[in-house]
Scaffold this active site. Sequence first.
Site, PDB file in Angstrom:
ATOM      1  CE  LYS A 183      26.152  36.667  94.636  1.00 46.49           C
ATOM      2  NZ  LYS A 183      25.279  37.470  93.897  1.00 46.49           N
ATOM      3  CD  GLU A 228      43.374  40.239  91.894  1.00 49.71           C
ATOM      4  OE1 GLU A 228      43.636  41.369  92.351  1.00 49.71           O
ATOM      5  OE2 GLU A 228      44.241  39.366  91.745  1.00 49.71           O
ATOM      6  CB  CYS A 273      39.834  47.418  92.139  1.00 45.12           C
ATOM      7  SG  CYS A 273      40.226  46.508  90.671  1.00 45.12           S
ATOM      8  CD  GLU A 282      38.411  49.981  96.760  1.00 45.28           C
ATOM      9  OE1 GLU A 282      37.765  49.097  97.349  1.00 45.28           O
ATOM     10  OE2 GLU A 282      39.024  49.774  95.701  1.00 45.28           O
TER      11      GLU A 282
HETATM   12  N1  NDP Z   1      37.836  45.317  93.652  1.00 45.96           N
HETATM   13  C1  NDP Z   1      36.782  45.661  92.977  1.00 45.96           C
HETATM   14  O1  NDP Z   1      36.813  45.674  91.777  1.00 45.96           O
HETATM   15  C2  NDP Z   1      35.538  45.971  93.694  1.00 45.96           C
HETATM   16  C3  NDP Z   1      35.566  46.525  94.947  1.00 45.96           C
HETATM   17  N2  NDP Z   1      34.421  46.831  95.567  1.00 45.96           N
HETATM   18  C4  NDP Z   1      34.503  47.476  96.878  1.00 45.96           C
HETATM   19  O2  NDP Z   1      33.545  46.907  97.736  1.00 45.96           O
HETATM   20  C5  NDP Z   1      32.647  47.893  98.204  1.00 45.96           C
HETATM   21  C6  NDP Z   1      31.279  47.271  98.384  1.00 45.96           C
HETATM   22  O3  NDP Z   1      30.771  46.807  97.140  1.00 45.96           O
HETATM   23  P1  NDP Z   1      29.891  45.498  97.131  1.00 45.96           P
HETATM   24  O4  NDP Z   1      29.158  45.311  95.892  1.00 45.96           O
HETATM   25  O5  NDP Z   1      29.076  45.530  98.356  1.00 45.96           O
HETATM   26  O6  NDP Z   1      31.025  44.367  97.147  1.00 45.96           O
HETATM   27  P2  NDP Z   1      30.893  42.896  97.682  1.00 45.96           P
HETATM   28  O7  NDP Z   1      32.250  42.414  98.005  1.00 45.96           O
HETATM   29  O8  NDP Z   1      29.861  42.836  98.730  1.00 45.96           O
HETATM   30  O9  NDP Z   1      30.306  42.120  96.410  1.00 45.96           O
HETATM   31  C7  NDP Z   1      31.073  41.401  95.476  1.00 45.96           C
HETATM   32  C8  NDP Z   1      30.408  40.072  95.165  1.00 45.96           C
HETATM   33  O10 NDP Z   1      30.395  39.249  96.336  1.00 45.96           O
HETATM   34  C9  NDP Z   1      29.063  38.855  96.647  1.00 45.96           C
HETATM   35  N3  NDP Z   1      28.920  38.716  98.087  1.00 45.96           N
HETATM   36  C10 NDP Z   1      28.406  39.609  98.978  1.00 45.96           C
HETATM   37  N4  NDP Z   1      28.429  39.102 100.221  1.00 45.96           N
HETATM   38  C11 NDP Z   1      28.971  37.868 100.124  1.00 45.96           C
HETATM   39  C12 NDP Z   1      29.270  36.850 101.068  1.00 45.96           C
HETATM   40  N5  NDP Z   1      29.029  37.007 102.371  1.00 45.96           N
HETATM   41  N6  NDP Z   1      29.824  35.711 100.628  1.00 45.96           N
HETATM   42  C13 NDP Z   1      30.107  35.540  99.317  1.00 45.96           C
HETATM   43  N7  NDP Z   1      29.833  36.461  98.376  1.00 45.96           N
HETATM   44  C14 NDP Z   1      29.278  37.622  98.763  1.00 45.96           C
HETATM   45  C15 NDP Z   1      28.201  39.943  96.033  1.00 45.96           C
HETATM   46  O11 NDP Z   1      26.876  39.505  95.861  1.00 45.96           O
HETATM   47  P3  NDP Z   1      25.652  40.568  95.928  1.00 45.96           P
HETATM   48  O12 NDP Z   1      25.818  41.456  94.762  1.00 45.96           O
HETATM   49  O13 NDP Z   1      24.438  39.735  95.806  1.00 45.96           O
HETATM   50  O14 NDP Z   1      25.771  41.290  97.211  1.00 45.96           O
HETATM   51  C16 NDP Z   1      28.948  40.183  94.733  1.00 45.96           C
HETATM   52  O15 NDP Z   1      28.652  39.162  93.810  1.00 45.96           O
HETATM   53  C17 NDP Z   1      32.705  48.994  97.166  1.00 45.96           C
HETATM   54  O16 NDP Z   1      32.322  50.213  97.696  1.00 45.96           O
HETATM   55  C18 NDP Z   1      34.166  48.949  96.807  1.00 45.96           C
HETATM   56  O17 NDP Z   1      34.932  49.658  97.752  1.00 45.96           O
HETATM   57  C19 NDP Z   1      33.211  46.557  94.994  1.00 45.96           C
HETATM   58  C20 NDP Z   1      33.118  46.013  93.750  1.00 45.96           C
HETATM   59  C21 NDP Z   1      34.301  45.713  92.990  1.00 45.96           C
HETATM   60  O1  AKG Z   2      41.327  48.978  85.308  1.00 44.73           O
HETATM   61  C1  AKG Z   2      40.714  48.046  84.800  1.00 44.73           C
HETATM   62  O2  AKG Z   2      40.482  48.017  83.598  1.00 44.73           O
HETATM   63  C2  AKG Z   2      40.271  46.883  85.633  1.00 44.73           C
HETATM   64  C3  AKG Z   2      39.663  47.317  86.928  1.00 44.73           C
HETATM   65  C4  AKG Z   2      39.166  46.198  87.752  1.00 44.73           C
HETATM   66  O3  AKG Z   2      39.542  45.069  87.601  1.00 44.73           O
HETATM   67  C5  AKG Z   2      38.188  46.429  88.808  1.00 44.73           C
HETATM   68  O4  AKG Z   2      37.848  47.562  89.089  1.00 44.73           O
HETATM   69  O5  AKG Z   2      37.708  45.448  89.373  1.00 44.73           O
END
Ligand code: NDP
Ligand code: AKG
Length: 486
Positions: free
Chosen positions: A179, A254, A288, A389
């Site tokens: 998903k 992660e 991240c 973050e």
């Molecule tokens: N570590 C990383 O690489 C990332 C960190 N982030 C952090 O998260 C913040 C918010 O970003 P956001 O996109 O909202 O991240 P989310 O954690 O909401 O989204 C990540 C994934 O989880 C899905 N998801 C959302 N809600 C649920 C749930 N209740 N149960 C299971 N899966 C779910 C999302 O689907 P859908 O897209 O349909 O909502 C998406 O596929 C960012 O500002 C950042 O700080 C975000 C992205 C990557």
């Molecule tokens: O630094 C990278 O190339 C990976 C970063 C990453 O995994 C993320 O932002 O989710």
Amino acid sequence: MLKTEEKSYLNFINGHWSSSSSNEQLKSINPAVQHEVVGYLQKSTVEDLNQAVAAAKEAKHNWRKLSGNARGNYLYRVADILENRLDEVAESLTREMGKTLPEAKGETARGIAILRYYAGEGLRKIGDVIPSTDSDGLMYTTRTPLGVVGVITPWNFPVAIPLWKMAPALIYGNTVVIKPATEAAVTCAKVMECFAEAGLPEGVVNMVTGQGSVIGQGIAEHPDVDGVTFTGSNQVGKQIGQTCLVRGAKYQLEMGGKNPVIVLEDADLELAVKAIISGGLSSTGQKCTATSRVIVQGTVYDRFKEKLLNEIEKLTVGNGLSKDNWMGPCISQSQLEKILYYIQKGKDEGASLVLGGNQLTDGEHGNGYYVEPTVFENVSNDMTIAQEEIFGPVLALIKVETVEEAIKLANDVEFGLSASIFTTHIQNMLSFIDDIEAGLVRVNAESAGVELQAPFGGMKNSSSHSREQGRAAIEFFTSIKTVFIK
Ligand SMILES: NC(=O)C1=CN([C@@H]2O[C@H](COP(=O)(O)OP(=O)(O)OC[C@H]3O[C@@H](n4cnc5c(N)ncnc54)[C@H](OP(=O)(O)O)[C@@H]3O)[C@@H](O)[C@H]2O)C=CC1
Ligand SMILES: O=C(O)CCC(=O)C(=O)O
């Protein structure tokens, strides 16, 4: 400018493209040009998800029974198809997620390399012979796949993250239901088209798009999903982990980072500036692993700050499809608001804004979610912008006197994903490597940009303490069987 297409993307279930039983769609838009629809996705239901999981369950026996070599050959085929479509997939990535075209091409190329790396894993060892105390006994370990793996991915790396989860899942014999994040699901659907064209057996890979709270949560709760791998926010990650724990499924999370870069007085300042700009501001800071805290020794602080600001002032911000722009928009209105909230918070809590800090709205910027590269100084570690973050192009400069103080502050956050130091002094490097609380430890290199053949993951609240990528992925995607034969 490249052409605009408005296409509907279907779910991929049991080897076929299908629309959702809801007959509803979600829209994916271009964050550089908000009125441009990149594509429509299925707003799937739990019924759709159940079909995908049932298909993956049905396929898992035969897939596991194939040789690793045969599974690897499918992955090589996917890699070749994706390579032929690199430009198109990268363009879609830029239009949907906002990162610049060179970054998108780099990510797609990385995805291809990931597929080939894991294809090769099909021919590598999966166990050890262990001497038994019984001289007539043969004892060894082998590995078995988990079964059906649920993959929940974020929007910031819509090619690389799905692939660094799906490729190891598949090579080690699991079947997959993915998903993708809705905001970048068109790009993931294009990657899925490569799997479809490669002709993997029906049910081995499945994609169901839809809302996180329905499809993501549905994967975490599903009794026939044996393991869940997730990248995204801490809030959602923890919820998924708890759901999996309760029903006894394996999970891997992660999540966030608050990554420090330490610049000491003996550092190559030009190198540090370059790495901090790349690590902190490329992809609009939406990684991240992005640099967000820059901890600088007082003796070089002013010289370093001047060089950093001079270079950041040269950066151009705009549509990532244009080669004139170094930094693209952020992903969405809500992400833009989040970044602006943190900038305001920094000001309110007494940090000094030395560069940027504004939404860009002039000319073409008015069509998208643009924010200036932003630098704060006089930041103390208890401020919100030094602890939470931001996931945006915001750097917080913190002045320190000693390396010990720098490492102490670097560790004084809830996260521990990536950390780097700039120094030419071997003892400083060794102290940092030994004392820093981070899964990725970098010396004279930027905090972001990991290599696919090495373990990737964080300490503290950055992960569920497992590692992805490289050979380390085998630990999550398989279980060990210890065999004794007499
Ligand atoms: N570590 C990383 O690489 C990332 C960190 N982030 C952090 O998260 C913040 C918010 O970003 P956001 O996109 O909202 O991240 P989310 O954690 O909401 O989204 C990540 C994934 O989880 C899905 N998801 C959302 N809600 C649920 C749930 N209740 N149960 C299971 N899966 C779910 C999302 O689907 P859908 O897209 O349909 O909502 C998406 O596929 C960012 O500002 C950042 O700080 C975000 C992205 C990557
Ligand atoms: O630094 C990278 O190339 C990976 C970063 C990453 O995994 C993320 O932002 O989710």
